[in-house]
Write a protein that holds these residues in place. Structure first.
Motif, mmCIF file in Angstrom:
data_model
loop_
_atom_site.group_PDB
_atom_site.id
_atom_site.type_symbol
_atom_site.label_atom_id
_atom_site.label_comp_id
_atom_site.label_asym_id
_atom_site.label_seq_id
_atom_site.Cartn_x
_atom_site.Cartn_y
_atom_site.Cartn_z
ATOM 1 N N LYS A 92 14.368 -50.669 -39.844
ATOM 2 C CA LYS A 92 15.735 -51.062 -39.512
ATOM 3 C C LYS A 92 16.595 -49.848 -39.198
ATOM 4 O O LYS A 92 17.404 -49.852 -38.274
ATOM 5 C CB LYS A 92 16.346 -51.840 -40.675
ATOM 6 C CG LYS A 92 15.870 -53.275 -40.751
ATOM 7 C CD LYS A 92 16.838 -54.097 -41.579
ATOM 8 C CE LYS A 92 16.593 -55.568 -41.356
ATOM 9 N NZ LYS A 92 17.761 -56.374 -41.660
ATOM 10 N N SER A 148 23.004 -63.079 -37.249
ATOM 11 C CA SER A 148 22.363 -61.971 -36.528
ATOM 12 C C SER A 148 22.948 -60.629 -36.945
ATOM 13 O O SER A 148 22.216 -59.657 -37.158
ATOM 14 C CB SER A 148 22.529 -62.164 -35.015
ATOM 15 O OG SER A 148 21.900 -63.356 -34.583
ATOM 16 N N GLU A 149 24.270 -60.562 -37.066
ATOM 17 C CA GLU A 149 24.918 -59.308 -37.456
ATOM 18 C C GLU A 149 24.563 -58.918 -38.888
ATOM 19 O O GLU A 149 24.342 -57.741 -39.188
ATOM 20 C CB GLU A 149 26.436 -59.443 -37.306
ATOM 21 C CG GLU A 149 26.892 -59.522 -35.853
ATOM 22 C CD GLU A 149 28.408 -59.644 -35.723
ATOM 23 O OE1 GLU A 149 29.104 -59.594 -36.764
ATOM 24 O OE2 GLU A 149 28.901 -59.792 -34.593
ATOM 25 N N LYS A 198 15.780 -48.493 -35.761
ATOM 26 C CA LYS A 198 16.358 -49.324 -34.708
ATOM 27 C C LYS A 198 17.853 -49.072 -34.562
ATOM 28 O O LYS A 198 18.399 -49.081 -33.465
ATOM 29 C CB LYS A 198 16.113 -50.802 -35.018
ATOM 30 C CG LYS A 198 14.674 -51.231 -34.793
ATOM 31 C CD LYS A 198 14.504 -52.712 -35.124
ATOM 32 C CE LYS A 198 13.058 -53.144 -34.925
ATOM 33 N NZ LYS A 198 12.875 -54.575 -35.291
ATOM 34 N N ALA A 199 18.516 -48.873 -35.716
ATOM 35 C CA ALA A 199 19.961 -48.642 -35.692
ATOM 36 C C ALA A 199 20.306 -47.330 -34.983
ATOM 37 O O ALA A 199 21.343 -47.206 -34.345
ATOM 38 C CB ALA A 199 20.509 -48.628 -37.110
ATOM 39 N N ASN A 238 20.965 -52.651 -42.640
ATOM 40 C CA ASN A 238 19.734 -51.972 -43.068
ATOM 41 C C ASN A 238 18.972 -52.686 -44.176
ATOM 42 O O ASN A 238 17.747 -52.686 -44.197
ATOM 43 C CB ASN A 238 20.056 -50.541 -43.530
ATOM 44 C CG ASN A 238 20.350 -49.628 -42.371
ATOM 45 O OD1 ASN A 238 19.961 -49.913 -41.246
ATOM 46 N ND2 ASN A 238 21.047 -48.536 -42.627
ATOM 47 N N CYS A 266 21.818 -59.721 -40.517
ATOM 48 C CA CYS A 266 20.411 -59.322 -40.586
ATOM 49 C C CYS A 266 20.144 -57.998 -39.873
ATOM 50 O O CYS A 266 19.068 -57.420 -40.030
ATOM 51 C CB CYS A 266 19.522 -60.430 -40.015
ATOM 52 S SG CYS A 266 19.493 -61.906 -41.056
ATOM 53 N N ALA A 267 21.109 -57.524 -39.113
ATOM 54 C CA ALA A 267 20.980 -56.210 -38.473
ATOM 55 C C ALA A 267 21.330 -55.087 -39.452
ATOM 56 O O ALA A 267 21.052 -53.916 -39.178
ATOM 57 C CB ALA A 267 21.884 -56.125 -37.247
#
Length: 539
Positions: A533, A120-121, A536-537, A126, A123-124
């Protein structure tokens, strides 16, 4: 320069030629010496035929404005072009026993329970779309689908540094990096046991299977990475079945037992007290190999007795004594050889503890060393324990002298395995390439829809007042024509065995449609994903 930061970066373009060196020559603008401000003089490319008089403020202002606009448009086209043409890449970024010592690998090791969180981390980040982590005693490898190779490597390396506490520079010293076909080939070799410390060992295939089991359903373990790992399992099974590379070879566990046997007096387990710490997969294998080498009595320390009882049922005529972890130190102080194979993230044996153990003596009264064989990563035995005079410590990096045995036969089988792997790599890469048609399908349909919608609106403006039924009929006519025209191209982009088209033909059709309809100049799906991405960040 990031596409998402385009608006904030335009001021740099007017002041630095380096910022515009990315613009390709096909734009018809040579920007190398273009925009530089020196004593009021604006230097431009001769093709633009702009002449500036330093005394003419109006003309200079106009040139600056024109130049800035041109630079912005050029950079927009350049950035969009780069992202459109840069296909997403499958990459592996990692460290193994080939490239990094155990003291580095153990810091980067990720516990099994944390693998979903790690995916998960990753794929978070960019530029990372999919991910998987293969963390074993001999390797820590991160497989990703990256929207940009360079940025993806940078982000993953920084993430590794953040979670491990190891500096980026130190990771880079021991890191290896493989892209696309090379990354695919590497994982297939790993799964087949060709990249193991013990050539052909079987445990790594089980570990690859475990990655799939744990990661299944985790967002980010998606089509490409999931497909890669599942195919790797198939390759591992096929290699072992067709080459018998695992027969006669040794595992890390058996190599540890053999190493200890080489070091103990008289090379026999008959006269030594053996302790095994941990009864998981590795511990169970250690116990079985000890039995095979003639050990008839041992103590096993484990958190629960259930696993020890299960092993005891399999190993008849062998005395296996269970002890809880609360008795670990007392059991170790009485043992001659101690095998450690637990998943503990911190050392179980510290120097200050081991230094209090009583000295060992042989049957003839001579002092002997207590032996620790630590095959865990992270290590179960603190490295400084080896500084004690009465103690010797061996870890997974010390097993190489054992695995040299029977190496020639395994190398011959490995050569056979490489032929199988080459076939499987081609098959997987063809399947992966077929997935690249999906963005083209989406862009082609969007292209047709823009034209249909525009022509429909023009028609409506000319027709005047119409009833809802009439408008619906014209709308249906426009969509029907668009769908009929798209039917052929769409059909030739889809993988359908019944149609008899090869994957190479489908990919060729994709490239042809991209050229014919100019789809490569559209805003790319990769760029859209990156923008999304980054937004979202920020939130």
């Amino acid at each position: 320069m990031m596409v998402g930061g385009l608006a904030n970066s335009i001021t740099m373009i007017s002041l630095s030629s380096s910022c515009v060196s990315y613009v390709p020559c096909k734009l018809g603008i040579d920007l190398k010496p273009v925009f530089g401000i020196r004593r009021g003089l604006v230097r431009v490319n001769p093709r633009s035929e702009i002449v500036s008089d330093r005394n003419d403020d109006v003309q200079q202002s106009s040139v600056l404005k024109t130049a800035s606009v041109s630079a912005l448009e050029a950079l927009k086209v350049s950035a969009g072009d780069r992202y459109t043409k840069e296909r997403s890449s499958v990459m592996v970024i990692g460290l193994s026993f080939h490239t990094a010592p155990v003291d580095i690998r153990e810091k980067l090791s990720i516990p099994e329970a944390q693998l979903p969180q790690a995916i998960s981390e990753l794929c978070a980040l960019n530029h990372i779309e999919e991910a998987a982590v293969l963390s074993t005693c001999n390797r820590m490898e991160i497989y990703v689908v990256a929207l940009s190779q360079h940025r993806g490597v940078k982000e993953v390396t920084e993430w590794m540094s953040k979670v491990s506490g190891v500096s980026v520079s130190e990771i880079s010293q021991h890191q290896f990096l493989l892209h696309n076909k090379d990354a695919t080939k590497h994982l297939f070799e790993v799964s087949a046991g060709l990249d193991s410390l013990v050539l052909g060992e079987g445990q790594i295939l089980a570990q690859v299977k475990h990655v799939v089991k744990i990661s299944q359903g985790v967002p980010g373990f998606d089509r490409k990475i999931g497909g890669l790992f599942k195919h790797a399992i198939t390759v591992g099974k096929r290699v072992r079945t067709e080459t018998k590379i695992s027969s006669g070879s040794v595992s890390v566990s058996s190599a540890a037992v053999e190493l200890a046997q080489m070091k103990i007096p008289e090379s026999s387990y008959d006269s030594v007290k053996v302790l095994v710490v941990g009864a998981g997969k590795m511990g169970k294998l250690v116990i079985k190999h000890l039995v095979a080498k003639g050990c008839t009595k041992m103590v096993v320390v484990n958190r629960t007795e259930e696993k020890v009882s299960a092993v005891r049922e399999e190993c008849k005529n062998v005395e296996i004594i269970y002890q809880p972890f609360s008795n670990l130190m007392s059991c170790a102080s009485e043992a001659d050889v101690i095998f450690t194979c637990t998943a503990s993230e911190t050392p179980l044996f510290l120097q200050e503890q081991v230094s209090t153990f009583p000295l060992l003596t042989s049957q003839n009264g001579n002092q002997t060393q207590r032996m620790f064989v630590d095959i865990s990563v992270p290590r179960n035995v603190e490295s400084s324990v080896s500084d004690l005079e009465a103690t010797s410590v061996y870890n997974v990096d010390d097993l190489k002298e054992v695995v040299e045995a029977n190496k020639e036969d395994r190398l011959r089988k490995a050569a056979e395995a490489q032929l199988i792997i080459s076939e499987e790599v081609q098959e997987f890469e063809a399947w992966k390439d077929s997935l690249e048609t999906v963005p083209t399908l989406k862009k082609l349909r969007a292209y047709a829809e823009r034209i249909r919608s525009s022509e429909f609106e023009k028609c409506m403006a000319k027709m005047g007042d119409l009833t809802k039924k009439q408008k619906a009929a014209i709308y249906g006519l426009s969509t029907g024509i668009a769908n009929k025209l798209l039917e052929g191209p769409m059909l030739h982009l889809r993988c359908d065995e019944n149609e008899g088209r090869s994957l190479d033909e489908i990919v060729e059709n994709m490239h042809a449609l991209n050229r014919i309809f100019g789809l490569e100049t559209e805003m790319s799906i990769l760029e859209e994903k990156i923008r999304s991405k980054m937004e979202k960040a920020k939130n």
